[in-house]
Design an enzyme around this catalytic site. Structure first.
Site, mmCIF file in Angstrom:
data_model
loop_
_atom_site.group_PDB
_atom_site.id
_atom_site.type_symbol
_atom_site.label_atom_id
_atom_site.label_comp_id
_atom_site.label_asym_id
_atom_site.label_seq_id
_atom_site.Cartn_x
_atom_site.Cartn_y
_atom_site.Cartn_z
ATOM 1 N N TYR A 77 1.623 -57.442 -20.104
ATOM 2 C CA TYR A 77 2.088 -56.865 -18.846
ATOM 3 C C TYR A 77 2.323 -55.368 -18.966
ATOM 4 C CZ TYR A 77 4.481 -57.459 -14.300
ATOM 5 O OH TYR A 77 4.836 -57.434 -12.978
ATOM 6 N N HIS B 153 10.132 -62.586 -27.834
ATOM 7 C CA HIS B 153 8.825 -62.467 -27.201
ATOM 8 C C HIS B 153 7.773 -61.866 -28.127
ATOM 9 C CE1 HIS B 153 6.293 -62.796 -23.736
ATOM 10 N NE2 HIS B 153 6.037 -61.503 -23.692
ATOM 11 N N ASP C 180 12.670 -66.658 -26.846
ATOM 12 C CA ASP C 180 11.960 -65.747 -25.945
ATOM 13 C C ASP C 180 12.721 -65.619 -24.627
ATOM 14 O OD1 ASP C 180 10.110 -64.358 -24.395
ATOM 15 O OD2 ASP C 180 8.389 -65.470 -25.180
ATOM 16 N N SER D 299 1.333 -62.999 -23.930
ATOM 17 C CA SER D 299 2.173 -62.893 -22.745
ATOM 18 C C SER D 299 1.313 -62.962 -21.485
ATOM 19 C CB SER D 299 3.026 -61.623 -22.822
ATOM 20 O OG SER D 299 4.001 -61.614 -21.803
ATOM 21 N N GLN D 300 1.261 -61.888 -20.691
ATOM 22 C CA GLN D 300 0.366 -61.899 -19.537
ATOM 23 C C GLN D 300 -1.059 -62.247 -19.959
ATOM 24 O OE1 GLN D 300 -0.207 -58.757 -16.069
ATOM 25 N NE2 GLN D 300 -1.273 -58.056 -17.908
#
Length: 340
Positions: free
Chosen positions: A92, A301, A272, A186-187
């Site tokens: 992100y 994360h 996370d 992640s994203q």
């Protein structure tokens, strides 16, 4: 750092019943069917990075609505046969950056395509990928762009970009189309899961601490952005929760994951605060193909970091070492020489 969500035992036993739109498959079929109306071919232009062992190309691929999506294609210098390829999607707020920054997969002997994420990069000499849609109605960030309608939502455009980039890279002469793996953190992990659901015949998928999974739960329990963007939006628009959560369900990678069939290697971190582990486990448990999992119990994360990259290198090597279909007419000259 304390646990941010359910225990590992609870997550392993989790079998969430997610709210799935009745027209989810039809929505994505309609979305992807529009791209053939934009037949502009991809372009791959050599870039002088000063490196001798990796050859890099500035890629421009027609994505959503034919809009140009940038990327870097890295090839091991002197490669003479079609290669297995890792297509990577970014986290992100990150763009593709400079061409020499991410060379792990090319150094391991694979082709590597790094997709710029529309609207999230920063300008370089070669340019970035803008998001051309109006931004009205959003709080800062990307999760709420177009959140009043699935048709207008930001990730409808991003997922389409990803599908088109995979199709372009599978058609590239330096790549074995049967040996393409998608990945991201992640994203990027959420985009990889969605792409695996929307593109048949991928060799594998590696989602790390994936975003965009079980979004209805995530926006209620995540302590840090980006999920908090949706909560901030609903704090302002108190009467729109049903509409917003319905829109987000169309881009929920945990729902789409049940359509994917390629082998998968997941990573999940139990502390996370950004992508709560129960939401990542929702995608893992619903995943439709063979799957493996690495859990990092005491990490946030950042997940497995370099330790997980090592696990991925081993996993991809074993995955792509199986014999694939023969490639006719393999060139005698290196690909970087042919394409320069």
């Amino acid at each position: 750092m304390p646990l941010t969500d359910l225990t590992l035992a609870d997550c392993l036993a989790l079998r969430p019943d997610l709210d799935e739109p009745a027209d989810l498959d039809a929505f994505w079929q309609r979305t992807l069917a529009t791209a053939p109306a934009h037949p502009t071919p991809p372009r791959f232009t050599p870039v002088d990075t000063g490196l001798t062992q990796v050859t890099t190309y500035d890629a421009v691929v027609p994505g959503f609505a034919g809009e140009p999506v940038r990327g870097w294609l890295h090839l091991p210098a002197g490669a003479r046969e079609p290669l297995g390829c890792v297509v990577e999607f970014l986290g992100y707020g990150r763009g593709r950056g400079l061409p020499h920054e991410q060379l792990l997969w090319a150094a391991a002997g694979y082709a590597h395509f790094l997709m710029d994420t529309r609207g999230q990069g920063w300008s370089t000499a070669a340019g970035d990928t803008p998001d051309t849609a109006p931004l009205s109605g959003s709080v800062p960030g990307f999760l709420t762009r177009g959140v009043e309608s699935p048709q207008d939502h930001y990730y409808r455009r991003v997922f389409t970009d990803a599908v088109r980039c995979v199709e372009a890279i599978r058609a590239h002469p330096a790549v074995d189309p049967a040996k393409v793996v998608v990945t991201g953190v992640s994203q990027g992990g959420g985009i990889a899961l969605a792409t695996a659901a929307l593109v048949p015949g991928l060799a594998g998928v590696m989602p790390d601490v994936p975003f965009l999974c079980d979004i209805r739960r995530a926006v209620r329990i995540a302590g840090r952005p980006p999920y908090t963007e949706a909560a901030d939006y609903l704090r302002l628009h108190r009467d729109r929760a049903a509409t917003v959560l319905d829109t987000l369900s169309y881009v929920d990678a945990a729902l789409l994951a049940s359509r994917a069939t390629a082998p998968a290697l997941f990573s999940i971190a139990m502390m996370d605060e950004i992508c709560p582990p129960s939401t990542c486990f929702a995608a893992y448990h619903r995943y439709g193909g063979p799957k493996d999992l690495r859990v990092y119990e005491f990490n946030g994360h950042e997940g497995g970091g370099a330790h997980h990259r090592r696990a991925q290198l081993t996993w991809v090597r074993e995955l792509l070492s199986a014999p694939g279909p023969a490639t006719a007419g393999a060139p005698d000259a290196p690909y970087d020489a042919q394409l320069a």
